[in-house]
Design an enzyme around this catalytic site. Structure first.
Site, PDB file in Angstrom:
ATOM      1  N   GLU A 111       0.851  -1.188   0.000  1.00 13.00           N
ATOM      2  CA  GLU A 111       0.000   0.000   0.000  1.00 13.00           C
ATOM      3  C   GLU A 111       0.888   1.240   0.000  1.00 13.00           C
ATOM      4  OE1 GLU A 111      -2.946  -0.375   3.300  1.00 13.00           O
ATOM      5  OE2 GLU A 111      -2.093  -2.391   3.445  1.00 13.00           O
ATOM      6  N   LYS A 113       2.220   4.766   1.298  1.00 13.33           N
ATOM      7  CA  LYS A 113       2.320   5.385   2.627  1.00 13.33           C
ATOM      8  C   LYS A 113       2.005   6.872   2.481  1.00 13.33           C
ATOM      9  CE  LYS A 113       5.398   5.578   6.631  1.00 13.33           C
ATOM     10  NZ  LYS A 113       5.316   7.024   6.885  1.00 13.33           N
ATOM     11  N   ASP A 115       1.282  10.703   3.520  1.00  7.59           N
ATOM     12  CA  ASP A 115       1.928  11.574   4.494  1.00  7.59           C
ATOM     13  C   ASP A 115       0.891  12.530   5.074  1.00  7.59           C
ATOM     14  OD1 ASP A 115       4.057  12.372   5.950  1.00  7.59           O
ATOM     15  OD2 ASP A 115       4.978  13.614   4.410  1.00  7.59           O
ATOM     16  N   TYR A 222      -6.544   2.316   6.219  1.00  7.30           N
ATOM     17  CA  TYR A 222      -5.672   1.226   5.762  1.00  7.30           C
ATOM     18  C   TYR A 222      -5.582   0.023   6.694  1.00  7.30           C
ATOM     19  CZ  TYR A 222      -2.506   3.779   8.910  1.00  7.30           C
ATOM     20  OH  TYR A 222      -1.962   4.421   9.992  1.00  7.30           O
ATOM     21  N   LYS A 309      10.903   3.466   2.216  1.00  6.83           N
ATOM     22  CA  LYS A 309      10.856   4.913   2.020  1.00  6.83           C
ATOM     23  C   LYS A 309      11.465   5.297   0.671  1.00  6.83           C
ATOM     24  CE  LYS A 309       9.440   7.148   4.904  1.00  6.83           C
ATOM     25  NZ  LYS A 309       9.583   7.669   6.251  1.00  6.83           N
ATOM     26  N   CYS A 403      32.496  20.720  28.110  1.00  4.64           N
ATOM     27  CA  CYS A 403      31.042  20.849  28.025  1.00  4.64           C
ATOM     28  C   CYS A 403      30.656  22.302  27.738  1.00  4.64           C
ATOM     29  CB  CYS A 403      30.389  20.383  29.320  1.00  4.64           C
ATOM     30  SG  CYS A 403      28.592  20.596  29.344  1.00  4.64           S
ATOM     31  N   CYS A 406      28.630  23.526  31.198  1.00  2.00           N
ATOM     32  CA  CYS A 406      29.232  23.631  32.542  1.00  2.00           C
ATOM     33  C   CYS A 406      30.758  23.634  32.514  1.00  2.00           C
ATOM     34  CB  CYS A 406      28.721  22.503  33.441  1.00  2.00           C
ATOM     35  SG  CYS A 406      29.282  20.856  32.925  1.00  2.00           S
ATOM     36  N   CYS A 421      29.530  14.502  28.913  1.00  2.00           N
ATOM     37  CA  CYS A 421      29.880  15.365  30.038  1.00  2.00           C
ATOM     38  C   CYS A 421      29.633  14.556  31.307  1.00  2.00           C
ATOM     39  CB  CYS A 421      29.010  16.625  30.037  1.00  2.00           C
ATOM     40  SG  CYS A 421      29.169  17.584  31.570  1.00  2.00           S
ATOM     41  N   CYS A 427      25.411  19.672  35.801  1.00  2.00           N
ATOM     42  CA  CYS A 427      25.274  20.243  34.461  1.00  2.00           C
ATOM     43  C   CYS A 427      23.791  20.552  34.206  1.00  2.00           C
ATOM     44  CB  CYS A 427      25.810  19.261  33.429  1.00  2.00           C
ATOM     45  SG  CYS A 427      25.816  19.881  31.743  1.00  2.00           S
TER      46      CYS A 427
END
Length: 664
Positions: A111, A113, A115, A222, A309, A403, A406, A421, A427
């Site tokens: 079938e 697909k 969107d 579907y 896809k 990081c 931090c 980190c 943090c």
């Protein structure tokens, strides 16, 4: 003819004309004549409110206002699909399916697909009673009032439909209607909508249903789910639901091999642009429904379906800057900040660069002209660099070593793609990220509390960890920006109500690294309470089904940390559920411990109930027969190859009745 009979006759006639026009695309009456009959029905209904019908054609125009959309739990979970991008992916999937089913002659239904926005419609006695968005798959928003305005959604079914069932589909906005809407917006001096998909999705949550009625939305169905449906195959289900009055696309095809599937894919990859709707791929499903039931699901997706896809759209733009995000686990994700570019209907300004290895592999640099596409048409990613346009003063990207939040020096363990980190409790984005995970829908699901509010509470110094949530008071919240008294009360009530959330979800909410929903359920089932889990060794943990060394080490490390132990003790004091409920324990035994069962065929009880019985009594449900299988539970219509394999491996074959006798 009585007034009631007149009303019912008009309703039936208008439903028929509506179906002919919006579903079959073969109108048998003019718009003028339809409107005259509709006004006649409206007048009769106004004079005789005693004959009110929530599914009358007169209610298609909308007008109801919905301030808040109620959250509804799906009776049948809505799963996401695994994606494939090549014939090799499909062949691998076919082999896995054949191995589990023991059948090498499997048919597939292909079938398109579409969107749009996923929807689940519930019908009882042929009437639409509820329409719920996909949400997180477990629960979604009740948008019934808005869905009733979509003309291709039947309010009353015809034919031999089941007493109760759910049907799934996509709410889509055809290109023609989308372009017309944008022409009107531009003429009125308003910004045009970006793409049909997002416009369709946004339409479902409009508060005024009369505005939804003005949009030319359609619903393409579907998949039908429920008990006692009397359907044998997916292809039959499509044809049957079409006869009940649903708009089911007719392009679906029955295929007997992956070669036929690929021919379908290749045809529509070219011809999809001739369709009136957006499509982004093909969904391939095992055709036989009892095979679908036998294959079952992973924690996220059905094993019996795969989405192929279409090749993603690709564009070129300039990389202006690389920034770095810190996740709740401390993982660092590099983000490409791009010159805005239109891609697959949306303006893209940022894209993922994944990790340091990916940056080095692509040799991505600031100032480069880069190629961007949407991975699975959802998340933008950089897939290459146009070296011909690279600036002469270009310098290689140097990955950060501290990081960005931090300034702690980053670490990277051997075999790990990401930098981390280690400042877990100091943090800021790690602190707020853990709390946001804790309150999320699949975890503690706290009403009245969202991600932005967590950021605000942390910024104002009211919370430092998720245990602090349970000490919040209305008086503390009232001085906060945009926090009215009602909002503050709802937040405190939502936090208090969360103490009823069951143990496995509390365990997931704690945010132990590598412990997702499925793992949390397995650990809760194996250890029954937090104290037993807390004192388990890595060696003991690794013996639990599907718990490997990595997860075991992470769990042990979590409970060795004094800060975590202090937080758990506080949560215990607030009354959170840190053990499996007595009610749940009552139905669980260890009778089948160490035994693996494969279930195949059709049974008197539902297959899911049979599998649950095995798991509730300590057994494991296997997907395919192997030398580790203890018993094959055989039902009607079990494939002969399953029996042959079981006999060749000396696996005992028992019936449903023999299995139940074994339990009792």
């Amino acid at each position: 003819m009585s007034v009631k009979e007149q009303i019912e006759a008009l309703r039936e006639e208008l439903r028929k004309h509506n179906h002919n026009y919006y579903v079959l695309d073969t109108p048998t009456i003019s718009d003028y004549d339809f409107d005259i009959k509709l006004k006649e029905l409206q007048a009769l209904e106004a004079k005789h409110p005693e004959f009110y019908d929530a599914n009358s054609p007169t209610l298609r125009v909308g007008g109801e206002i919905t301030k808040n959309f109620n959250t509804v739990v799906h009776e049948h979970r809505m799963y996401s699909l695994d994606n494939s991008y090549s014939k090799e992916d499909l062949l691998d999937w076919e082999k896995r399916v054949e191995k589990i089913l023991g059948d090498s002659n499997i048919e597939f239904t292909c079938e398109l697909k579409y969107d749009g926005a996923s929807i689940s419609l519930t019908y009882e006695e042929g009437k639409l009673v509820r329409a719920v968005t996909r949400g997180d798959g477990f629960q979604g928003d009740d948008v019934t009032t808005n869905i009733k305005t979509i003309k291709s959604v039947p309010l009353q079914l015809k034919g031999d439909y089941p007493a109760k069932f759910d049907i799934r589909g996509e709410i889509v906005l055809p290109f023609e209607g989308f372009y017309k809407m944008n022409e009107e917006r531009i003429a009125n001096g308003e910004d045009p909508y970006m793409n049909p998909r997002n416009t369709a999705s946004g339409s479902l949550k409009l508060q005024d249903s009369s505005l939804v009625a003005q949009r030319p939305l359609e619903c393409l169905l579907y998949s039908v789910v429920g008990a006692n449906l009397n359907l044998e195959t997916q292809f039959e289900a499509l044809e049957k639901t079409r006869s009940w009055g649903f708009k089911v696309p007719t392009v679906a095809k029955l295929c007997k091999s992956v070669d036929e599937v690929m021919a379908f894919v290749e045809y529509w990859d070219v011809h999809r642009h001739e369709l009136p709707y957006e499509t982004d791929g093909v969904v391939v499903k095992v055709n036989t429904l009892r095979y679908q039931e036998e294959l079952g699901y992973t924690s996220k997706s059905p094993r019996w379906a795969m989405a192929y896809k279409f090749k993603a759209e690709q564009v070129s733009t300039v990389l202006n800057e690389i920034s770095y995000q810190v996740g709740r686990t401390g993982a660092i994700t590099p983000v490409a900040n791009l010159a805005p570019v239109l891609l697959a209907g949306t303006t893209v300004k940022r894209a993922s660069l994944h990790n340091a290895d990916q940056i080095e592999k692509l040799d991505v640099r600031v100032g480069d002209a880069v190629f961007v596409e949407k991975g699975g048409e959802i998340i933008p990613k950089i897939v290459g660099v146009n070296l011909d346009l690279r600036p002469q003063n270009s310098e290689p990207t140097k990955y950060i070593d501290h990081c960005p939040e931090c300034n702690t020096e980053l670490i990277r363990t051997e075999g790990d793609a990401k930098h981390y980190c280690p400042n877990e409790y100091g943090c800021p984005p790690q602190i707020t990220g853990k709390i946001q995970h804790f309150i999320s829908r699949k975890a503690m699901d706290i009403d009245g509390l969202g991600s932005e509010t967590v950021e605000l509470l942390f910024k104002e110094g009211l919370i430092q960890n998720y245990a602090d949530l349970y000490a919040l008071t209305v008086d503390q919240l009232l001085p906060l920006e945009r926090m009215a008294k009602k909002s503050a009360e709802n937040l405190v009530k939502g936090v208090a109500a969360s103490v009823e959330i069951p143990f496995e979800r509390v365990l997931f909410a704690l945010g132990i690294r590598f412990v997702g929903e499925t793992v949390a359920k397995k650990l809760a089932k194996a250890y029954k309470n937090i104290d037993a889990l807390m004192y388990a060794s890595a060696l003991e943990l690794a013996t639990v089904d599907e718990i490997g060394e990595r997860i075991a080490s992470s769990v042990v490390a979590f409970f060795q940390n004094e800060i975590n132990l202090d937080i758990i003790n506080r949560l215990k004091g607030y009354g959170l559920q840190f053990q499996v409920s007595a009610e749940k324990l009552l139905n669980q035994t260890e009778k089948l411990k160490g035994e693996t069962y494969v279930v195949s065929g059709v049974f008197e009880m539902s297959r899911n109930d049979l599998k649950k019985l095995i798991e509730d009594n300590g057994g494991k449900v296997g997907s395919s027969i192997s030398s580790k299988t203890t018993f094959l539970v055989a039902g009607d219509k079990m494939g002969p190859s399953k029996r042959t394999k079981a006999e060749s491996l000396n696996v005992p074959i028992i019936s449903e009745q023999e299995f139940l006798a074994k339990l009792s």
